[in-house]
Design an enzyme around this catalytic site. Structure first.
Site, PDB file in Angstrom:
ATOM      1  N   HIS A 103      -3.386   5.577 -11.554  1.00  0.00           N
ATOM      2  CA  HIS A 103      -4.200   6.747 -11.225  1.00  0.00           C
ATOM      3  C   HIS A 103      -3.124   7.809 -10.990  1.00  0.00           C
ATOM      4  O   HIS A 103      -3.661   8.887 -10.323  1.00  0.00           O
ATOM      5  CB  HIS A 103      -5.231   6.473 -10.061  1.00  0.00           C
ATOM      6  CG  HIS A 103      -6.273   5.837 -10.737  1.00  0.00           C
ATOM      7  ND1 HIS A 103      -6.406   5.051 -12.076  1.00  0.00           N
ATOM      8  CD2 HIS A 103      -7.605   5.889 -10.428  1.00  0.00           C
ATOM      9  CE1 HIS A 103      -7.866   4.827 -12.242  1.00  0.00           C
ATOM     10  NE2 HIS A 103      -8.450   5.337 -11.323  1.00  0.00           N
ATOM     11  N   ASP A 130      -9.689   8.442   0.240  1.00  0.00           N
ATOM     12  CA  ASP A 130     -11.036   8.900  -0.319  1.00  0.00           C
ATOM     13  C   ASP A 130     -11.569   7.991  -1.285  1.00  0.00           C
ATOM     14  O   ASP A 130     -12.984   7.898  -1.339  1.00  0.00           O
ATOM     15  CB  ASP A 130     -10.962  10.291  -0.690  1.00  0.00           C
ATOM     16  CG  ASP A 130     -10.384  11.375   0.346  1.00  0.00           C
ATOM     17  OD1 ASP A 130     -10.626  11.006   1.387  1.00  0.00           O
ATOM     18  OD2 ASP A 130      -9.641  12.443   0.001  1.00  0.00           O
ATOM     19  N   GLU A 151     -12.140  16.135   7.168  1.00  0.00           N
ATOM     20  CA  GLU A 151     -11.335  16.634   5.715  1.00  0.00           C
ATOM     21  C   GLU A 151     -12.356  18.174   5.786  1.00  0.00           C
ATOM     22  O   GLU A 151     -13.295  18.210   6.038  1.00  0.00           O
ATOM     23  CB  GLU A 151     -11.734  15.870   4.714  1.00  0.00           C
ATOM     24  CG  GLU A 151     -10.806  14.892   4.635  1.00  0.00           C
ATOM     25  CD  GLU A 151     -10.784  13.983   3.192  1.00  0.00           C
ATOM     26  OE1 GLU A 151     -11.210  14.484   2.343  1.00  0.00           O
ATOM     27  OE2 GLU A 151     -10.120  13.124   3.083  1.00  0.00           O
TER      28      GLU A 151
HETATM   29  P1  FAD Z   1       0.106   3.958 -10.320  1.00  0.00           P
HETATM   30  O1  FAD Z   1      -0.484   5.314 -10.688  1.00  0.00           O
HETATM   31  O2  FAD Z   1      -0.082   3.063 -11.387  1.00  0.00           O
HETATM   32  O3  FAD Z   1       1.621   4.242 -10.164  1.00  0.00           O
HETATM   33  C1  FAD Z   1       1.948   5.663  -9.510  1.00  0.00           C
HETATM   34  C2  FAD Z   1       3.522   5.397  -9.289  1.00  0.00           C
HETATM   35  O4  FAD Z   1       3.901   4.154  -8.164  1.00  0.00           O
HETATM   36  C3  FAD Z   1       4.414   5.040 -10.648  1.00  0.00           C
HETATM   37  O5  FAD Z   1       5.487   5.793 -10.420  1.00  0.00           O
HETATM   38  C4  FAD Z   1       4.483   3.669 -10.323  1.00  0.00           C
HETATM   39  O6  FAD Z   1       5.649   3.231 -11.034  1.00  0.00           O
HETATM   40  C5  FAD Z   1       4.722   3.427  -8.851  1.00  0.00           C
HETATM   41  N1  FAD Z   1       4.216   2.238  -8.301  1.00  0.00           N
HETATM   42  C6  FAD Z   1       2.888   1.502  -8.657  1.00  0.00           C
HETATM   43  N2  FAD Z   1       2.805   0.153  -7.952  1.00  0.00           N
HETATM   44  C7  FAD Z   1       4.331   0.125  -7.283  1.00  0.00           C
HETATM   45  C8  FAD Z   1       4.617  -0.890  -6.677  1.00  0.00           C
HETATM   46  N3  FAD Z   1       3.984  -1.957  -6.305  1.00  0.00           N
HETATM   47  N4  FAD Z   1       5.949  -0.916  -5.994  1.00  0.00           N
HETATM   48  C9  FAD Z   1       6.606   0.401  -6.220  1.00  0.00           C
HETATM   49  N5  FAD Z   1       6.318   1.313  -7.135  1.00  0.00           N
HETATM   50  C10 FAD Z   1       4.977   1.106  -7.584  1.00  0.00           C
HETATM   51  N6  FAD Z   1      -3.934   9.568  -2.905  1.00  0.00           N
HETATM   52  C11 FAD Z   1      -3.921   9.704  -1.530  1.00  0.00           C
HETATM   53  O7  FAD Z   1      -3.148   9.830  -0.742  1.00  0.00           O
HETATM   54  N7  FAD Z   1      -5.382   9.756  -0.798  1.00  0.00           N
HETATM   55  C12 FAD Z   1      -6.553   9.712  -1.825  1.00  0.00           C
HETATM   56  O8  FAD Z   1      -7.708   9.731  -1.042  1.00  0.00           O
HETATM   57  C13 FAD Z   1      -6.403   9.709  -3.075  1.00  0.00           C
HETATM   58  N8  FAD Z   1      -7.435   9.542  -3.646  1.00  0.00           N
HETATM   59  C14 FAD Z   1      -7.370   9.589  -5.235  1.00  0.00           C
HETATM   60  C15 FAD Z   1      -8.640   9.395  -6.063  1.00  0.00           C
HETATM   61  C16 FAD Z   1      -8.407   9.481  -7.371  1.00  0.00           C
HETATM   62  C17 FAD Z   1      -9.795   9.380  -8.289  1.00  0.00           C
HETATM   63  C18 FAD Z   1      -7.136   9.440  -7.995  1.00  0.00           C
HETATM   64  C19 FAD Z   1      -7.105   9.387  -9.522  1.00  0.00           C
HETATM   65  C20 FAD Z   1      -6.102   9.405  -7.243  1.00  0.00           C
HETATM   66  C21 FAD Z   1      -6.022   9.407  -5.940  1.00  0.00           C
HETATM   67  N9  FAD Z   1      -4.950   9.520  -4.928  1.00  0.00           N
HETATM   68  C22 FAD Z   1      -5.116   9.702  -3.564  1.00  0.00           C
HETATM   69  C23 FAD Z   1      -3.718   9.688  -5.711  1.00  0.00           C
HETATM   70  C24 FAD Z   1      -3.082   8.067  -5.830  1.00  0.00           C
HETATM   71  O9  FAD Z   1      -2.952   7.855  -4.319  1.00  0.00           O
HETATM   72  C25 FAD Z   1      -1.750   8.256  -6.426  1.00  0.00           C
HETATM   73  O10 FAD Z   1      -1.844   8.610  -7.726  1.00  0.00           O
HETATM   74  C26 FAD Z   1      -1.374   6.608  -6.459  1.00  0.00           C
HETATM   75  O11 FAD Z   1       0.090   6.558  -6.856  1.00  0.00           O
HETATM   76  C27 FAD Z   1      -2.144   5.966  -7.686  1.00  0.00           C
HETATM   77  O12 FAD Z   1      -2.065   4.404  -7.259  1.00  0.00           O
HETATM   78  P2  FAD Z   1      -2.068   3.389  -8.468  1.00  0.00           P
HETATM   79  O13 FAD Z   1      -2.219   2.304  -8.074  1.00  0.00           O
HETATM   80  O14 FAD Z   1      -3.055   3.980  -9.563  1.00  0.00           O
HETATM   81  O15 FAD Z   1      -0.465   3.705  -8.962  1.00  0.00           O
END
Ligand code: FAD
Length: 500
Positions: free
Chosen positions: A76, A143, A260
Site C-alpha cells: 500500500h 485511519d 483530525e
Molecule cells: P508496503 O507498502 O508493502 O511496504 C512499504 C515499505 O515498507 C516498503 O519499503 C517495504 O519494503 C517496507 N516494509 C514492509 N514490511 C516491512 C517489514 N516487515 N520490515 C521492514 N520493512 C518493511 N499511513 C499512516 O501512517 N496512517 C494512516 O492512517 C494510513 N492510511 C492509509 C490508507 C490507505 C488506503 C493507504 C493505501 C495507505 C495508508 N497509509 C497510512 C500509508 C501506509 O502506512 C504506508 O504506505 C505503509 O508503508 C503501507 O503498509 P504496507 O503493509 O502496505 O507496506
C-alpha cells in the site's frame, strides 16, 4: 546489484518457496499508488517462518553477486516503495497464512502495562480483533487498518490519536529485526538500541521487522463522534490547535481521544461515513457558497460505566469553539464501528470502480508558523480550480510526543501539521495531478516552508540528504552497520550501491 541469479544461490528449503511465474511477479510489480508500474522482481518468496527469511537474506549477503530483497506487506505504498526491479520480493503475508498462522499474543498480567507481541506481517485490523478479545486496544491506530504492522512501523504510523500518544513507532517496546547481513536481532530502547531506533520509521533500510511488541490500553466500547464545519481557516486552525492541548495531561480538562481535520475544496469532496445524505447536501451548499470549507472530526471514547457523563464532557470540550452555527454533528458509535470507518469507504469505492485507480498522494508535515502561507499557496492557489478527487487531511501534532532518536523525520517546530493530499485520479488525468503535486513541493521550496515529507519519495541522493538533515550521517552509519551491501528495500531509492 545482480539482476539475475545463479541457480545454486539458494539453499534447497528456500528455493522451493520462491515463485517465478508471471502471475506471482505481476502481482507485486505495482503498488496502491499505481504510478510506478512494471518494476518486476525475479521471484516472489513466500516464507513460512522467520528462519526462512534469515536464510534468504544470508544467501543474498554471502552471494558473490548480492541480489536485492524487498519486504512487501500489503503493497500500500504510493510511489513504488514496496516494488523492485530484479531481486526477490518477500510476500510477508505468507507468514500469516503459512505454518505459523496467527502470530498475535496479548500479555495483560496484573500490575504490568499490557502489550501485544505481533508478527510484522499481521494487519492492524487482525491485531485489533485479538486485543479486543482481552478488552484492550493499541493506542495510536491508523485511519485504515488493513496495513501490515511491519509496513507502518517502517514509515511511522499516524492517525488522529497521535496528538495524544505520538505516532505508532512511539508505542513500540521491542522488535525482532533480520538485518541485511541475515542476523536476527532482538532490540529495544535498552538492548541494541541503535537498531531499534533506526528501524522505527527507517523505511526498511536496516532490516526486516518480523515481530513487534506494542503497548496496549483498555479499549472503550463506545465513541461519541463529533463533526464541526468551518468556513474560516483561522477559526478552524485555532480550534484544532486548542483541542490538541487537551491531551489528557494532568490539570487540563478532558479532551478528544482522536482529532483530525479536513479541507473540502469543493462540494465533490464533502464526504464522511457518518453523514446522512441531507447533511452532505447542507455542507455541500456551504462549501460551494464559500469556495471551500474545513471540517474537524473529533472522537471521545467511553464505556457503559461512563455513559452518564459523556454528553456533559462533549459539551465541555465544544465550549468556546468557533464552528459555523448550525454545523455541529454528533453520533454515537461502537468503538469497532469507528475504527472500521475507512474500510467501509473502501467497499463503497470498490463498488463504483474508484479504489483501484492511481493515487498520486503527497503527505507533508508543515510547521505551524507557515500553515497559513501553505493554505494560501496550495488550497487557494495550486488547487483553486476545484474538481479535486480524494481526501485532504490537515491536523496539528505536538513534537513532544515524538522521539528524535528514531529515523522518522519531522519539522523542528513544537507544533506541525500533518497534511495528507490523498488524491486519486483516472489514468487519463494522472499527468495533470502529478504536476499539481510537484507544484505543491515547488511552492514550499520557493517560499522556504520547511515541510518534511511523510512517506517520502525522492529519486536523488541530495534530496534524501536534505530530507534527513542532521539525521543523515547517522542514517548512513547505521546502513553501513546493518545493511552494508544495500540489499534491503531498494524501492525506496535511497542507496543503490554497496556502502563497503
Ligand atoms: P508496503 O507498502 O508493502 O511496504 C512499504 C515499505 O515498507 C516498503 O519499503 C517495504 O519494503 C517496507 N516494509 C514492509 N514490511 C516491512 C517489514 N516487515 N520490515 C521492514 N520493512 C518493511 N499511513 C499512516 O501512517 N496512517 C494512516 O492512517 C494510513 N492510511 C492509509 C490508507 C490507505 C488506503 C493507504 C493505501 C495507505 C495508508 N497509509 C497510512 C500509508 C501506509 O502506512 C504506508 O504506505 C505503509 O508503508 C503501507 O503498509 P504496507 O503493509 O502496505 O507496506
Amino acid at each position: 546489484m545482480s539482476h539475475s541469479l545463479p541457480s545454486d544461490v539458494f539453499p534447497l528449503g528456500i528455493a522451493t518457496k520462491i515463485l517465478f511465474d508471471d502471475n506471482a511477479i505481476t502481482a507485486v510489480s505495482s503498488d496502491f499508488g499505481g504510478i510506478i508500474v512494471g518494476r518486476r522482481p525475479l521471484g516472489v518468496f513466500c516464507p513460512w517462518s522467520e528462519d526462512d527469511i534469515v536464510q534468504l537474506v544470508r544467501s543474498a549477503y554471502e552471494s558473490p553477486k548480492p541480489f536485492s530483497i524487498t519486504a512487501r506487506g500489503r503493497g500500500h505504498s504510493d510511489s513504488g516503495q514496496s516494488v523492485s526491479t530484479g531481486g526477490i520480493t518477500i510476500d510477508m503475508r505468507s507468514l500469516a497464512t503459512g505454518a505459523q498462522r496467527i502470530r498475535i499474543r496479548v500479555s495483560s498480567e496484573n500490575g504490568y502495562s499490557p502489550y501485544v507481541d505481533v508478527g510484522a506481517e499481521q494487519l492492524w485490523s487482525e491485531v485489533m480483533l485479538e486485543t479486543l478479545k482481552n478488552g484492550l486496544s493499541p493506542r495510536t491506530l491508523l485511519d485504515y487498518m488493513d496495513l501490515t504492522v511491519g509496513g507502518t512501523l517502517s514509515v511511522g504510523g499516524l492517525s488522529g490519536q497521535a496528538f495524544r500518544y505520538g505516532p505508532q513507532v512511539r508505542n513500540v517496546h521491542e522488535l525482532d529485526v533480520i538485518t541485511g547481513k541475515g542476523e536476527l536481532v532482538t532490540c529495544s530502547k535498552k538492548h541494541n538500541s541503535d537498531l531499534f531506533f533506526s528501524a522505527l520509521g527507517g523505511l526498511g533500510q536496516f532490516g526486516i521487522i518480523t515481530r513487534a511488541r506494542i503497548a496496549l490500553q483498555p479499549a472503550p466500547t463506545k465513541v461519541k463522534w463529533v463533526g464541526l464545519v468551518y468556513t474560516d481557516f483561522e477559526a478552524f486552525t485555532g480550534d484544532e490547535e486548542y483541542l490538541i492541548t487537551l491531551d489528557g495531561t494532568t490539570g487540563k480538562k478532558k479532551g478528544f481521544n482522536y482529532i483530525e481535520g479536513f479541507v473540502f475544496l469543493d462540494h465533490n469532496q464533502v464526504s464522511s461515513p457518518f453523514f446522512s445524505d441531507e447533511e452532505v447536501a447542507k455542507i455541500s451548499a456551504v462549501t460551494s457558497e464559500h469556495g471551500g470549507a474545513y471540517f474537524i472530526e473529533g472522537a471521545i471514547y467511553y464505556s457503559d460505566d461512563t455513559a452518564f457523563t459523556i454528553d456533559q464532557e462533549v459539551e465541555s470540550i465544544l465550549e468556546g469553539l468557533h464552528y459555523t452555527k448550525g454545523f455541529k454533528f454528533i453520533r454515537e458509535l461502537s468503538y469497532t464501528g469507528f475504527v472500521d470507518r475507512v474500510q467501509c469507504e473502501e467497499e463503497k469505492l470498490r463498488r463504483v470502480g474508484l479504489w483501484d485507480i492511481p493515487h498520486p498522494w503527497l503527505n507533508l508535515l508543515v510547521p505551524k508558523s507557515r500553515i497559513h502561507d501553505f493554505h494560501e499557496g496550495v488550497f487557494k492557489g495550486v488547487f483553486k480550480q476545484g474538481n479535486t478527487m480524494g481526501v485532504i487531511l490537515i491536523y496539528p501534532l505536538g513534537k513532544n510526543k515524538w522521539d528524535e532518536r528514531m529515523s522518522l523525520v519531522f519539522p523542528e517546530e513544537e507544533v506541525f501539521y500533518k497534511i495528507g493530499l490523498l488524491l486519486s485520479s483516472f489514468p487519463v488525468n494522472l499527468g495533470c495531478v502529478l504536476r499539481q503535486r510537484d507544484e505543491v513541493l515547488r511552492f514550499c521550496e520557493k517560499n522556504k516552508i520547511e515541510a518534511k515529507q511523510y512517506l517520502p519519495h525522492y529519486k536523488k541522493i541530495e534530496d534524501w540528504m536534505k530530507h534527513f538533515g542532521s539525521k543523515w550521517d547517522r542514517f548512513v552509519e547505521m546502513k553501513k552497520k546493518y545493511d552494508p551491501k544495500a540489499i534491503l528495500a531498494p524501492g525506496q531509492c535511497i542507496f543503490s550501491s554497496p556502502l563497503v
